[in-house]
Design a protein around this motif. Sequence first.
Motif, short mmCIF file in Angstrom:
data_model
loop_
_atom_site.label_atom_id
_atom_site.label_comp_id
_atom_site.label_asym_id
_atom_site.label_seq_id
_atom_site.Cartn_x
_atom_site.Cartn_y
_atom_site.Cartn_z
N UNK A 54 -37.79 -31.35 -46.32
CA UNK A 54 -38.53 -31.37 -47.30
C UNK A 54 -37.64 -30.67 -48.59
N UNK A 55 -37.13 -29.68 -48.39
CA UNK A 55 -36.20 -29.01 -49.52
C UNK A 55 -34.97 -29.83 -49.71
N UNK A 56 -34.34 -30.65 -48.94
CA UNK A 56 -33.51 -31.45 -49.23
C UNK A 56 -33.92 -32.76 -50.19
N UNK A 57 -35.00 -33.20 -49.86
CA UNK A 57 -35.68 -34.20 -50.61
C UNK A 57 -36.23 -33.52 -52.07
N UNK A 155 -22.66 -14.87 -50.84
CA UNK A 155 -23.38 -13.79 -50.09
C UNK A 155 -23.19 -14.04 -48.77
N UNK A 156 -23.63 -13.13 -47.84
CA UNK A 156 -23.67 -13.47 -46.38
C UNK A 156 -24.94 -14.38 -46.26
N UNK A 157 -24.58 -15.35 -45.26
CA UNK A 157 -25.80 -16.35 -45.06
C UNK A 157 -27.12 -15.47 -44.40
N UNK A 158 -28.22 -15.52 -45.07
CA UNK A 158 -29.35 -14.59 -44.41
C UNK A 158 -29.67 -15.39 -43.13
N UNK A 163 -28.64 -24.25 -43.63
CA UNK A 163 -27.72 -24.62 -44.74
C UNK A 163 -28.28 -24.44 -46.13
N UNK A 164 -29.33 -23.70 -46.31
CA UNK A 164 -30.02 -23.44 -47.62
C UNK A 164 -29.12 -23.00 -48.56
N UNK A 170 -17.99 -24.69 -49.71
CA UNK A 170 -17.58 -24.33 -48.22
C UNK A 170 -18.29 -22.84 -47.73
N UNK A 171 -18.74 -22.22 -48.84
CA UNK A 171 -19.16 -20.87 -48.37
C UNK A 171 -20.82 -20.79 -48.85
N UNK A 172 -21.30 -19.70 -48.40
CA UNK A 172 -22.70 -19.49 -48.67
C UNK A 172 -22.84 -18.63 -50.16
#
Length: 193
Positions: A54-57, A155-158, A163-164, A170-172
């Motif tokens: 959904x979010x990708x679309x 930031x550090x990945x929540x 992959x949001x 290549x990082x968050x």
Amino acid sequence: MSSPLVASAAYILFHYVLDDYRRPPRFWESDIYKKRRPNSLVLELKSQELSGHYKNFMRMSSSNFEYLYNLILPAIQKQDTRFRKAISAQDKLALTLRFLADQIYPKSQAIINGLKDNVKLPNNPQEWLKIADAFDELWNFPHCIGAVDGKHVVLQAPVNSGTEFYNYKGNFSIVLFILADANYQIKFVDVGC
């Protein structure tokens, strides 16, 4: 013509015809598009919200989509006729957002009108002219009413974000967008859009 030559030609012909028949499709299509019923694109996407499809679309969360949809519904809704059913307003908005996300194109007037109250910028022409005069006086840059920039804030990945927040570097990160005047005063900020 000799029979071995005819047999070889027949073998090659059948080989290519059967090979083309068994070849898998050359393009990939998601299952939600194959199974989709008319006017149900958004419903199908919502059923796959956890997978990130959904979010990708849409390039936005479902709550942001619903907010925007409710703002512009009267401007984009059409009535069914005796000849055909109208495309649902949700599907129209979803396809427009996808199109705008995929390429740079003139913005939809309905989206601009729906979101104009959310942008807290100078309220009258005099305030804009004051900013333009400051750019001209301080920076010798006439007719400028703001400096715009964006930055990926690492930031550090929540937890459970998948992959949001993963970016092309290549990082968050999360995007910080700022509009400033000639004196470096911030007039508008947006984080994470």
